[in-house]
Design a protein around this motif. Sequence first.
Motif, PDB file in Angstrom:
ATOM      1  N   VAL A 274       0.724  -1.121   0.122  1.00 53.73           N
ATOM      2  CA  VAL A 274      -0.002   0.085  -0.010  1.00 53.73           C
ATOM      3  C   VAL A 274       0.876   1.316  -0.006  1.00 53.73           C
ATOM      4  N   ARG A 275       0.350   2.240  -0.491  1.00 52.67           N
ATOM      5  CA  ARG A 275       1.101   3.544  -0.512  1.00 52.67           C
ATOM      6  C   ARG A 275       0.388   4.561   0.464  1.00 52.67           C
ATOM      7  N   VAL A 276       1.041   4.978   1.653  1.00 55.73           N
ATOM      8  CA  VAL A 276       0.263   5.675   2.542  1.00 55.73           C
ATOM      9  C   VAL A 276       1.077   7.239   2.638  1.00 55.73           C
ATOM     10  N   PHE A 277       0.291   7.980   2.805  1.00 58.68           N
ATOM     11  CA  PHE A 277       0.685   9.434   3.006  1.00 58.68           C
ATOM     12  C   PHE A 277       1.105   9.974   4.543  1.00 58.68           C
ATOM     13  N   MET A 278       2.357  10.421   4.577  1.00 64.36           N
ATOM     14  CA  MET A 278       2.783  10.708   5.623  1.00 64.36           C
ATOM     15  C   MET A 278       3.240  12.151   6.047  1.00 64.36           C
ATOM     16  N   SER A 279       3.033  12.831   7.183  1.00 63.61           N
ATOM     17  CA  SER A 279       3.664  13.843   7.466  1.00 63.61           C
ATOM     18  C   SER A 279       3.756  13.876   9.046  1.00 63.61           C
ATOM     19  N   ASN A 280       5.115  14.292   9.432  1.00 61.71           N
ATOM     20  CA  ASN A 280       5.566  14.361  10.728  1.00 61.71           C
ATOM     21  C   ASN A 280       6.543  15.587  10.732  1.00 61.71           C
ATOM     22  N   LEU A 281       5.861  16.467  11.271  1.00 63.40           N
ATOM     23  CA  LEU A 281       6.526  18.030  11.438  1.00 63.40           C
ATOM     24  C   LEU A 281       6.659  18.176  13.021  1.00 63.40           C
ATOM     25  N   SER A 282       6.788  17.053  13.784  1.00 62.79           N
ATOM     26  CA  SER A 282       7.055  17.000  15.188  1.00 62.79           C
ATOM     27  C   SER A 282       8.400  17.511  15.677  1.00 62.79           C
ATOM     28  N   ARG A 283       8.833  17.677  16.672  1.00 57.27           N
ATOM     29  CA  ARG A 283      10.231  18.004  17.241  1.00 57.27           C
ATOM     30  C   ARG A 283      10.643  16.718  17.471  1.00 57.27           C
ATOM     31  N   PRO A 284      11.950  16.366  17.191  1.00 59.56           N
ATOM     32  CA  PRO A 284      13.005  17.387  16.850  1.00 59.56           C
ATOM     33  C   PRO A 284      12.862  17.423  15.235  1.00 59.56           C
ATOM     34  N   ALA A 285      12.159  16.791  14.576  1.00 61.76           N
ATOM     35  CA  ALA A 285      12.213  16.980  13.176  1.00 61.76           C
ATOM     36  C   ALA A 285      11.166  18.038  12.659  1.00 61.76           C
ATOM     37  N   ALA A 286      11.774  19.038  11.897  1.00 56.32           N
ATOM     38  CA  ALA A 286      11.339  20.259  11.646  1.00 56.32           C
ATOM     39  C   ALA A 286      10.400  20.131  10.411  1.00 56.32           C
ATOM     40  N   SER A 287      10.928  19.059   9.524  1.00 52.02           N
ATOM     41  CA  SER A 287      10.090  18.996   8.037  1.00 52.02           C
ATOM     42  C   SER A 287      10.150  17.477   7.720  1.00 52.02           C
ATOM     43  N   ASN A 288       9.335  17.136   6.636  1.00 47.24           N
ATOM     44  CA  ASN A 288       9.387  15.531   6.216  1.00 47.24           C
ATOM     45  C   ASN A 288      10.677  15.192   5.917  1.00 47.24           C
ATOM     46  N   ALA A 289      11.564  16.033   5.110  1.00 44.64           N
ATOM     47  CA  ALA A 289      12.794  15.765   4.657  1.00 44.64           C
ATOM     48  C   ALA A 289      13.899  15.312   5.717  1.00 44.64           C
ATOM     49  N   THR A 290      13.760  16.031   6.942  1.00 42.15           N
ATOM     50  CA  THR A 290      14.646  15.670   8.245  1.00 42.15           C
ATOM     51  C   THR A 290      13.754  14.495   8.768  1.00 42.15           C
ATOM     52  N   THR A 304       0.252  -3.863   6.961  1.00 45.13           N
ATOM     53  CA  THR A 304       0.895  -3.173   8.085  1.00 45.13           C
ATOM     54  C   THR A 304      -0.146  -2.405   8.708  1.00 45.13           C
ATOM     55  N   ARG A 305       0.119  -2.343  10.056  1.00 42.07           N
ATOM     56  CA  ARG A 305      -0.749  -1.515  11.119  1.00 42.07           C
ATOM     57  C   ARG A 305      -0.375  -0.103  11.350  1.00 42.07           C
ATOM     58  N   LEU A 306      -1.196   0.670  11.942  1.00 44.79           N
ATOM     59  CA  LEU A 306      -1.078   2.026  12.371  1.00 44.79           C
ATOM     60  C   LEU A 306       0.476   2.230  13.052  1.00 44.79           C
ATOM     61  N   LEU A 307       0.973   1.322  14.055  1.00 47.81           N
ATOM     62  CA  LEU A 307       2.123   1.395  14.838  1.00 47.81           C
ATOM     63  C   LEU A 307       3.299   1.551  14.071  1.00 47.81           C
ATOM     64  N   GLN A 308       3.198   0.475  13.191  1.00 54.04           N
ATOM     65  CA  GLN A 308       4.335   0.014  12.253  1.00 54.04           C
ATOM     66  C   GLN A 308       4.597   1.228  11.373  1.00 54.04           C
ATOM     67  N   GLY A 309       3.511   1.760  10.759  1.00 53.84           N
ATOM     68  CA  GLY A 309       3.452   2.991   9.915  1.00 53.84           C
ATOM     69  C   GLY A 309       4.050   4.117  10.839  1.00 53.84           C
ATOM     70  N   LEU A 310       3.536   4.355  11.892  1.00 56.17           N
ATOM     71  CA  LEU A 310       4.083   5.487  12.875  1.00 56.17           C
ATOM     72  C   LEU A 310       5.784   5.288  12.931  1.00 56.17           C
ATOM     73  N   VAL A 311       6.258   4.137  12.940  1.00 55.01           N
ATOM     74  CA  VAL A 311       7.640   3.986  13.138  1.00 55.01           C
ATOM     75  C   VAL A 311       8.258   4.323  11.852  1.00 55.01           C
ATOM     76  N   SER A 312       7.441   3.962  10.654  1.00 48.24           N
ATOM     77  CA  SER A 312       8.331   4.159   9.279  1.00 48.24           C
ATOM     78  C   SER A 312       8.236   5.919   9.189  1.00 48.24           C
ATOM     79  N   ALA A 313       7.203   6.490  10.020  1.00 48.00           N
ATOM     80  CA  ALA A 313       7.339   8.042   9.847  1.00 48.00           C
ATOM     81  C   ALA A 313       8.023   8.518  10.844  1.00 48.00           C
TER      82      ALA A 313
END
Length: 403
Positions: A274-290, A304-313
């Motif tokens: 599956v292709r999932v869209f992710m956004s992690n702008l939380s600290r210490p990361a300031a952008s998806n690139a970082t 894949t479940r939510l927890l595994q996807g959050l680890v990937s993000a």
Amino acid sequence: MHKAHYRTRTMAWIVTAAMTLSGCQSAPTPENRDGALWMPQQWEADAYQRQCTPAMSPPPPAGKTYVPAAQMRAEPASLAPGDRLRVDVLGDPGDLSKLYVIDELGRLALPGLPVIDTTGRSVAEVEARLSDRLVEAQLVRRLPRVAAVSLVERAGISISVRGAVFNAGTVRIGERPAESRVGQRDGPVAGDANLGRNLSMAIMAAAGARPDANLGDVRVIRGDQWTTVDLAGLVEGSGADDLRLAPGDRVEVPSTHCFDAALVRPTPVTPPGVRVFMSNLSRPAASNATSAIGKESTSLPYGTRLLQGLVSANCVGGSAMNAHRHAVLISTNPFDDTTVVIDRDVEDMLERPDRDRINPYLMPGDALACYDSRWMNVRDAVSMVGEALGPAATVILIHDASP
């Protein structure tokens, strides 16, 4: 004494303002309409987990006659536009005997003869029709098999797929690249087996079966006939009799309207990933690139479940100060295309033993977003208030230093 009291009151005001700006929760509190949640893991842990009763099979297609699947399997394969045939005419020096391709209207055209409609016909039927045309044109005498027609290659076909699949619509199956065409690659041959023109491949071309699919009652409608095929064995590993499809067939995958976790894994009729869209702008990361969110991290195995996807993000782990981050899952109810928004406390899911009850599976096109913890919000609010009061703080310091 007056200066110390003034300083203390100012700092208390800054902290109070920061706490007020930070709020009590970092993530939004989503609301979903009644009936929008369709996966049991989407409910909260303390919510009532109702049992789902599978829906009855839909009524038979109107105006169609049921035939056993074995009878439909025994039917000769029909020709399709793009199929390549070898025609050999008795006594012909080479004017008619050559390779032919059935055109986009399903017609076989030989020089000097009326076109032959191959729609719904097998190779043997086309051979008999061609022999009659040659005799009628007085090009040959009526002898046994004055024309021989043999199959060289089967082309792709268009199939309509609807029901409990991720991307219903018209699909193309059995397509081959030009460099792998049988006659061009191996020289003159006769006969071809295009395994891509099967029922399971049509379901995969429609992005695979959904978790609510009734694979034991897949329907194939061909002309004025219809049948049912049991493909559940392809998921269970016990094997199943696939069905060769013909041009113009329609495939219907009934829905049980119940979530079946056994179908949420790669199989011959379910998506490999599956292709999932992710956004992690939380600290210490300031952008998806970082956050190192790229193609590899957003393309996940099916199941894949939510927890595994959050680890990937990169939403799990880090400093204790940023513990109890919140994650939001944005999904779609496949029954009515309603958007579903789920909020989860990440650390709460990690700590509780019944985490699987509230750990949803990720579906194609889902989106994940991570939010900072409350204390990280307080820290940002203090920084913001401090920056806003920077000039005032300087005046306070000068005032304190004055005699």
